[in-house]
Scaffold this motif. Structure first.
Motif, PDB file in Angstrom:
ATOM      1  N   GLU A 153      43.910  60.052  17.657  1.00  0.00           N
ATOM      2  CA  GLU A 153      42.833  60.204  18.641  1.00  0.00           C
ATOM      3  C   GLU A 153      41.626  59.489  18.107  1.00  0.00           C
ATOM      4  O   GLU A 153      41.313  59.577  16.917  1.00  0.00           O
ATOM      5  CB  GLU A 153      42.474  61.689  18.821  1.00  0.00           C
ATOM      6  CG  GLU A 153      43.227  62.338  19.955  1.00  0.00           C
ATOM      7  CD  GLU A 153      42.617  63.697  20.299  1.00  0.00           C
ATOM      8  OE1 GLU A 153      41.384  63.767  20.550  1.00  0.00           O
ATOM      9  OE2 GLU A 153      43.385  64.673  20.284  1.00  0.00           O
ATOM     10  N   LYS A 154      40.937  58.786  18.987  1.00  0.00           N
ATOM     11  CA  LYS A 154      39.762  58.041  18.535  1.00  0.00           C
ATOM     12  C   LYS A 154      38.598  58.347  19.453  1.00  0.00           C
ATOM     13  O   LYS A 154      38.758  58.431  20.669  1.00  0.00           O
ATOM     14  CB  LYS A 154      40.080  56.543  18.557  1.00  0.00           C
ATOM     15  CG  LYS A 154      38.907  55.651  18.137  1.00  0.00           C
ATOM     16  CD  LYS A 154      39.344  54.196  18.000  1.00  0.00           C
ATOM     17  CE  LYS A 154      38.123  53.300  17.831  1.00  0.00           C
ATOM     18  NZ  LYS A 154      38.486  51.900  17.547  1.00  0.00           N
ATOM     19  N   PHE A 155      37.427  58.534  18.878  1.00  0.00           N
ATOM     20  CA  PHE A 155      36.223  58.744  19.704  1.00  0.00           C
ATOM     21  C   PHE A 155      34.999  58.294  18.926  1.00  0.00           C
ATOM     22  O   PHE A 155      35.064  58.047  17.716  1.00  0.00           O
ATOM     23  CB  PHE A 155      36.106  60.203  20.136  1.00  0.00           C
ATOM     24  CG  PHE A 155      36.100  61.193  19.004  1.00  0.00           C
ATOM     25  CD1 PHE A 155      37.296  61.687  18.483  1.00  0.00           C
ATOM     26  CD2 PHE A 155      34.897  61.644  18.448  1.00  0.00           C
ATOM     27  CE1 PHE A 155      37.293  62.599  17.435  1.00  0.00           C
ATOM     28  CE2 PHE A 155      34.897  62.554  17.407  1.00  0.00           C
ATOM     29  CZ  PHE A 155      36.097  63.040  16.896  1.00  0.00           C
ATOM     30  N   LEU A 205      30.871  59.242  18.167  1.00  0.00           N
ATOM     31  CA  LEU A 205      29.777  60.197  18.328  1.00  0.00           C
ATOM     32  C   LEU A 205      28.611  59.494  19.032  1.00  0.00           C
ATOM     33  O   LEU A 205      28.591  58.270  19.151  1.00  0.00           O
ATOM     34  CB  LEU A 205      29.305  60.720  16.960  1.00  0.00           C
ATOM     35  CG  LEU A 205      30.331  61.469  16.108  1.00  0.00           C
ATOM     36  CD1 LEU A 205      29.633  62.095  14.893  1.00  0.00           C
ATOM     37  CD2 LEU A 205      31.039  62.553  16.915  1.00  0.00           C
ATOM     38  N   LYS A 231      37.394  67.886  15.225  1.00  0.00           N
ATOM     39  CA  LYS A 231      36.384  67.291  16.113  1.00  0.00           C
ATOM     40  C   LYS A 231      35.063  68.052  16.034  1.00  0.00           C
ATOM     41  O   LYS A 231      33.991  67.465  15.951  1.00  0.00           O
ATOM     42  CB  LYS A 231      36.890  67.328  17.566  1.00  0.00           C
ATOM     43  CG  LYS A 231      37.749  66.128  17.918  1.00  0.00           C
ATOM     44  CD  LYS A 231      38.070  66.159  19.398  1.00  0.00           C
ATOM     45  CE  LYS A 231      39.554  65.936  19.565  1.00  0.00           C
ATOM     46  NZ  LYS A 231      40.044  66.119  20.922  1.00  0.00           N
ATOM     47  N   GLU A 232      35.167  69.377  16.072  1.00  0.00           N
ATOM     48  CA  GLU A 232      33.945  70.192  15.995  1.00  0.00           C
ATOM     49  C   GLU A 232      33.221  69.977  14.669  1.00  0.00           C
ATOM     50  O   GLU A 232      31.995  69.878  14.626  1.00  0.00           O
ATOM     51  CB  GLU A 232      34.298  71.678  16.123  1.00  0.00           C
ATOM     52  CG  GLU A 232      34.485  72.119  17.557  1.00  0.00           C
ATOM     53  CD  GLU A 232      35.097  73.514  17.653  1.00  0.00           C
ATOM     54  OE1 GLU A 232      34.910  74.311  16.703  1.00  0.00           O
ATOM     55  OE2 GLU A 232      35.782  73.781  18.656  1.00  0.00           O
ATOM     56  N   LEU A 279      41.332  60.350  14.277  1.00  0.00           N
ATOM     57  CA  LEU A 279      42.053  61.504  13.741  1.00  0.00           C
ATOM     58  C   LEU A 279      43.553  61.232  13.799  1.00  0.00           C
ATOM     59  O   LEU A 279      44.079  60.863  14.846  1.00  0.00           O
ATOM     60  CB  LEU A 279      41.741  62.761  14.562  1.00  0.00           C
ATOM     61  CG  LEU A 279      40.263  63.135  14.699  1.00  0.00           C
ATOM     62  CD1 LEU A 279      40.119  64.380  15.588  1.00  0.00           C
ATOM     63  CD2 LEU A 279      39.631  63.389  13.336  1.00  0.00           C
ATOM     64  N   VAL A 282      33.336  67.356  12.675  1.00  0.00           N
ATOM     65  CA  VAL A 282      32.750  66.017  12.592  1.00  0.00           C
ATOM     66  C   VAL A 282      31.432  65.989  13.369  1.00  0.00           C
ATOM     67  O   VAL A 282      30.408  65.487  12.892  1.00  0.00           O
ATOM     68  CB  VAL A 282      33.735  64.947  13.138  1.00  0.00           C
ATOM     69  CG1 VAL A 282      33.040  63.611  13.307  1.00  0.00           C
ATOM     70  CG2 VAL A 282      34.926  64.798  12.199  1.00  0.00           C
ATOM     71  N   GLU A 283      31.455  66.561  14.556  1.00  0.00           N
ATOM     72  CA  GLU A 283      30.226  66.606  15.367  1.00  0.00           C
ATOM     73  C   GLU A 283      29.151  67.417  14.627  1.00  0.00           C
ATOM     74  O   GLU A 283      27.987  67.020  14.565  1.00  0.00           O
ATOM     75  CB  GLU A 283      30.551  67.238  16.733  1.00  0.00           C
ATOM     76  CG  GLU A 283      29.375  67.407  17.673  1.00  0.00           C
ATOM     77  CD  GLU A 283      28.656  66.090  18.000  1.00  0.00           C
ATOM     78  OE1 GLU A 283      29.346  65.096  18.256  1.00  0.00           O
ATOM     79  OE2 GLU A 283      27.396  66.065  17.962  1.00  0.00           O
ATOM     80  N   VAL A 313      35.256  57.485  14.971  1.00  0.00           N
ATOM     81  CA  VAL A 313      36.066  58.526  14.334  1.00  0.00           C
ATOM     82  C   VAL A 313      37.520  58.404  14.789  1.00  0.00           C
ATOM     83  O   VAL A 313      37.796  58.246  15.980  1.00  0.00           O
ATOM     84  CB  VAL A 313      35.544  59.934  14.699  1.00  0.00           C
ATOM     85  CG1 VAL A 313      36.340  61.007  13.953  1.00  0.00           C
ATOM     86  CG2 VAL A 313      34.063  60.057  14.398  1.00  0.00           C
ATOM     87  N   LEU A 368      43.324  69.437  15.382  1.00  0.00           N
ATOM     88  CA  LEU A 368      42.508  68.402  16.023  1.00  0.00           C
ATOM     89  C   LEU A 368      41.165  68.945  16.531  1.00  0.00           C
ATOM     90  O   LEU A 368      40.106  68.367  16.260  1.00  0.00           O
ATOM     91  CB  LEU A 368      43.280  67.775  17.191  1.00  0.00           C
ATOM     92  CG  LEU A 368      44.445  66.870  16.776  1.00  0.00           C
ATOM     93  CD1 LEU A 368      45.339  66.546  17.968  1.00  0.00           C
ATOM     94  CD2 LEU A 368      43.921  65.578  16.147  1.00  0.00           C
ATOM     95  N   ASN A 369      41.199  70.064  17.255  1.00  0.00           N
ATOM     96  CA  ASN A 369      39.943  70.570  17.833  1.00  0.00           C
ATOM     97  C   ASN A 369      38.954  70.974  16.755  1.00  0.00           C
ATOM     98  O   ASN A 369      37.763  70.707  16.859  1.00  0.00           O
ATOM     99  CB  ASN A 369      40.223  71.757  18.759  1.00  0.00           C
ATOM    100  CG  ASN A 369      40.802  71.279  20.075  1.00  0.00           C
ATOM    101  OD1 ASN A 369      40.577  70.115  20.473  1.00  0.00           O
ATOM    102  ND2 ASN A 369      41.544  72.138  20.745  1.00  0.00           N
TER     103      ASN A 369
END
Lengths: 420, 456
Positions: free
Chosen positions: A10-12, A14, A209-210, A22, A212-213, A20, A205-206
């Motif tokens: 998964e890529k996103f 910020l 993500k949290e 994962l 990293v944010e 980022v 994963l979730n």
């Protein structure tokens, strides 16, 4: 079998533009965190060479909320391993820890990305200048042939070209860094939009993500990273340099300017290198080491980077053998590849080795995650293992001959390291 | 979101890790196999450990085991060196052969899809090397030239001097590669005999880690290696290793950019009951980045790129050494600081240091079983050191049980003042100034003596 190279991720981004990726793999209870900052020694200026590498050292000296020495200690205490490295194009930082320590690692990495400068002191800088000077002594000056690379690249590229100087830097430059140099370097290059973060291994994963944010989200993104604008370099003339060293045997190095990493000729140059020296049956190796037995070793590689590559061949003559004898044989073999071509078996042998080496490379999570980051930074696509292998599969015999002719029939640098 | 960065986040969740299950079986000729089934990738790693190595070299033929390991894949089973290598490369497999003081290892990493032919080639190398005259002459010349080149390497000179002093008059004394004079004496007959005496079923253990079932593996191994000849079990009597006398040695290296230091002494072998206490003691003193010696010499003084210590074990002996390369002008001060750290750890170890080291060593344990070759390498310690199969299962518990008193004892037993040897390899110009008040006599050594057979 190739399907295992088709990785799921998964890529996103910020809001501050931190990239980022994962990648989940629950084989072992380990998680790896890997950050690339898109800055290396190529971004330095003459007179301040080695700053990117010195900076890598400073990143382990603590940050606003992490006292000196504790960055290492916290990760080791958790059972992790960590390090960083600087190349001409990028600086990476990586750690692999038991999965229970993921949050701590993200805290540490974000603290030095966002809050390094408040903890920077003259004392820390002076200490690490000493350490780096000793690193240079240990790994270059006190090693037999240890200064060959910097002599070679300094001759291959003009004085202001970004690949002219060594990553470790010239000794007099290392002594000259000031706190301002370090601050400016940080403010210019160490910001979220110039970085790429990959988390790989055993995590949810979730939750990742949290986290990293939470830790990276508030780091401001307020700099503009200067672009490197250079033309593809040309060598105006063939050069020969002699360097005297504390060695028993001389060694010859030959260097040509070649294609960049992932450039259209890059994979064919890798295969060419393998055909010339990669195995016992390779052209130059077989001739120098088996048939004539006039060399102690011979190797070559396509050292490809962001702006361009360098193709290098090096060999140590046996005692009593002249350097020019080796050089002539090397050129005879290159000429034979160009004029007579290569065989199906030579190509197949090389492609098979590259293919299996990709499968083997999946064994180590740190390496795997670093390769994913490499793909993300250079190709903007983390899942590029198959693309990468296909680069080699697509190379034809004719292509190998074509790149040999295109790059090795040009001006080059010859370095002779000779006994004092 | 405002977050509190001042506190280190706590670790979350449980860490469950099960060690790979070790299976043992033997082939029809009695060859012992240690097997771990590992399926996450389509890969198999083979590793043959053969007891032997340079400790078995005849005195006037030091370097024989090394040359044997170089030659073993230079033609085997009817394929000459080039044909053999060509096949291995076409399969994308990787074959490696090496020798150390205690034994040989022959390893092959292969994709599962090429396992059958790779195993066949591996077996040809192990059971039917050619040892042709021509290959022998070529590889021997390579070894002799390598020995010439090693004169350039200050780390090699320091390591060799240190080893020669510590293991004087024992088979562990010479470097594995041998000396120019002794390699000159080796004939192709010597290699053939050495191979015949050591590469036997009784003397070997095969380790397999891979994506294959035990029954399938057993069948295939029986086919390829089940006919390997049996022979007498190999025996060597090692003399007792005497503790060295305290001394400082200096080797001149013209124009050296740094001084290489080796400071240490001999220690009991790998099976000594205080192994775990010694492991923790080493970790606190110099075994990892945050150790006392590295923090002192690197992070405080900036004298070095890194300083570390280690126990190095042979089958029947061991040694402890601090190794570092330091800035020439701070050589004497660095030596002094290392001795200060020796004194320090014999006097006091803090509970938090003990806890840190245990945490470091215990929690990183799962990561020691990540790659196929790591698992195979770990398993090879069982035959090498003659360790029990439950060694891996009891490792963590035995580390946990180590007390502060155990660590202090380990330090006091290892670091006896009267037995510590110091070797310095650097430029002699540093001797007059900084070493003029050095409390001990400095024995000057010629690197030619270090790189020749015999005592120092």
């Amino acid at each position: 079998m190739k399907s295992i190279l088709n990785i799921q991720y998964e890529k996103f981004k910020l809001k501050n533009n931190l990239d980022v990726v994962l990648y989940q793999d629950k084989t072992l209870p380990i998680v790896a965190v890997n950050i690339w900052y898109k800055v290396g020694s190529a971004n330095e200026k003459p007179g301040k060479t080695g700053l990117a590498h010195l900076f890598e050292h400073m990143m382990f000296q603590g940050s606003q909320h992490v006292p000196k020495e504790m960055h290492f200690r916290y990760i080791q205490e958790a059972g992790g391993t960590l390090n960083g490295s600087t190349s001409i194009d990028r600086t990476n930082y990586y750690e692999s820890v038991p999965k229970t320590a993921l949050e701590m690692v993200l805290w540490l990495e974000s603290d030095r990305m966002g809050f390094l400068l408040p903890a920077l002191t003259q004392e820390k800088l002076d200490n690490q200048k000493g350490v780096v000077a000793n690193e240079r002594r240990q790994n270059y000056e006190n090693q037999p042939y240890g200064l060959a690379w910097e002599k070679l690249f300094a001759a291959l590229y003009p004085a202001d070209y970004p690949y002219h100087w060594p990553t470790i830097g010239w000794m007099e430059d290392i002594q000259s860094y000031t706190l301002d140099d370090v601050r400016n370097f940080f403010e210019t290059y160490y910001s979220p939009q110039n970085a790429s973060l990959v988390i790989g291994g055993n995590f949810e994963l979730n939750e990742a993500k949290e986290l990293v944010e939470k830790y990276f989200g508030e780091i401001p993104n307020n700099t503009v990273v200067p672009e490197l604008n250079v033309e593809f370099p040309e060598l105006d003339e063939t050069k020969k340099i002699i360097h005297k060293d504390n060695v028993q045997l001389p060694r010859i190095y030959l260097a040509w300017i070649s294609d960049k990493l992932y450039g259209p000729d890059d994979a064919a140059l890798d295969i060419l290198s393998d055909v010339l020296t990669g195995t016992k049956n390779s052209r130059i190796y077989k001739s120098l080491m088996f048939d004539k037995q006039i060399a102690q070793d011979v190797s070559s590689f396509q050292y490809s980077a962001k702006l361009n590559g360098s193709f290098i061949i090096m060999s140590t003559p046996k005692p009593g053998v002249e350097i020019h004898t080796i050089r002539e044989e090397i050129f005879t073999q290159i000429k034979s590849v160009i004029e007579d071509g290569i065989t199906d078996e030579e190509l197949q042998r090389s492609v098979n080795s590259f293919k299996s080496s990709y499968i083997y490379s999946l064994q180590n999570l740190n390496n795997l995650v670093d390769q994913i980051n490499n793909y993300n930074c250079y190709l903007n696509e983390p899942n590029s293992f198959l693309y990468d292998i296909e680069r080699y599969e697509k190379v034809t015999k004719e292509k190998v001959v074509e790149v040999a002719d295109k790059y090795l029939n040009k001006n080059f640098v010859e370095l002779n390291v000779v006994p004092k | 979101m405002i977050i509190d960065r001042t506190k280190k986040p706590a670790e979350k969740g449980e860490l469950n890790f099960s060690l790979p299950e070790i299976k043992r079986f033997s082939l029809k000729n009695g060859l012992n196999v240690i097997f771990v089934e590992k399926k996450n990738l389509p890969i198999t790693q083979l590793l043959l450990f053969v007891n032997g190595g340079s400790k078995s070299d005849p005195v006037n033929k030091k370097g024989l085991a090394f040359l044997t390991s170089m030659l073993i894949d230079e033609g085997a089973g009817g394929l000459d060196a080039l044909a053999l290598d060509n096949e291995i490369e076409l399969l994308g497999s990787i074959l490696r052969c090496s020798a150390n003081q205690d034994g040989f290892s022959v390893s092959m990493l292969t994709l599962s899809e090429n396992f059958d032919r790779s195993l066949e080639l591996f077996s040809m190398v192990v059971t039917g090397p050619h040892f042709n005259e021509g290959d022998f002459e070529r590889e021997k010349k390579k070894q002799l030239t390598k020995i010439i080149q090693l004169q350039d390497d200050p780390e090699y000179i320091a390591n060799t001097a240190f080893r020669k002093i510590l293991f004087d008059k024992t088979p562990y004394q010479p470097p594995v590669i041998g000396f120019h004079e002794t390699v000159e004496n080796i004939t192709v007959e010597d290699v053939r005999n050495f191979y015949a005496n050591t590469f036997t079923v009784q003397n070997s253990t095969l380790i397999v880690v891979g994506n294959i079932s035990q029954s399938e593996l057993h069948k295939k191994l029986d086919l390829q290696l089940g006919g390997w000849k049996t022979g007498d079990g190999y025996k060597i009597d090692l003399p007792a290793i005497k503790k060295p006398e305290r001394a400082t040695y200096f080797v001149h290296k013209e124009g050296a950019a740094q001084s290489e230091l080796r400071i240490g002494t001999i220690s009991p072998g790998r099976k000594s009951p205080d192994f775990y206490a010694r492991t923790i003691m080493n970790s606190i003193l110099g075994g990892q980045f945050s150790s006392r010696i590295n923090l002192n010499l690197r992070e405080d003084k900036g004298f070095t790129y890194g300083a570390h210590s280690s126990f190095n074990f042979n089958r029947k002996a061991g040694s402890f050494v601090v190794s570092t390369g330091v800035e020439s002008e701070h050589t004497e001060e660095s030596v002094r600081e290392i001795f200060k750290e020796f004194d320090g750890i014999k006097q006091k170890v803090l509970p938090e240091e003990l806890e840190f080291s245990k945490s470091y060593l215990i929690k990183r344990y799962p990561s020691m079983f990540e790659t196929y070759s790591q698992v195979a390498g770990n398993l090879s310690m069982l035959p090498l050191y003659d360790l029990p199969d439950n060694y891996f299962n009891t490792y963590i518990e035995k580390l946990r049980r180590v007390t502060l008193e155990n660590v202090l004892d380990a330090a006091r037993n290892t670091l006896r003042n009267e037995n510590i040897v110091t070797v310095i390899v650097g430029d002699k110009k540093i001797l007059n100034g900084q070493f003029s008040n050095y409390p001990e006599k400095i024995i000057k050594l010629d690197s030619a003596v270090i790189l020749s057979p015999g005592s120092i």
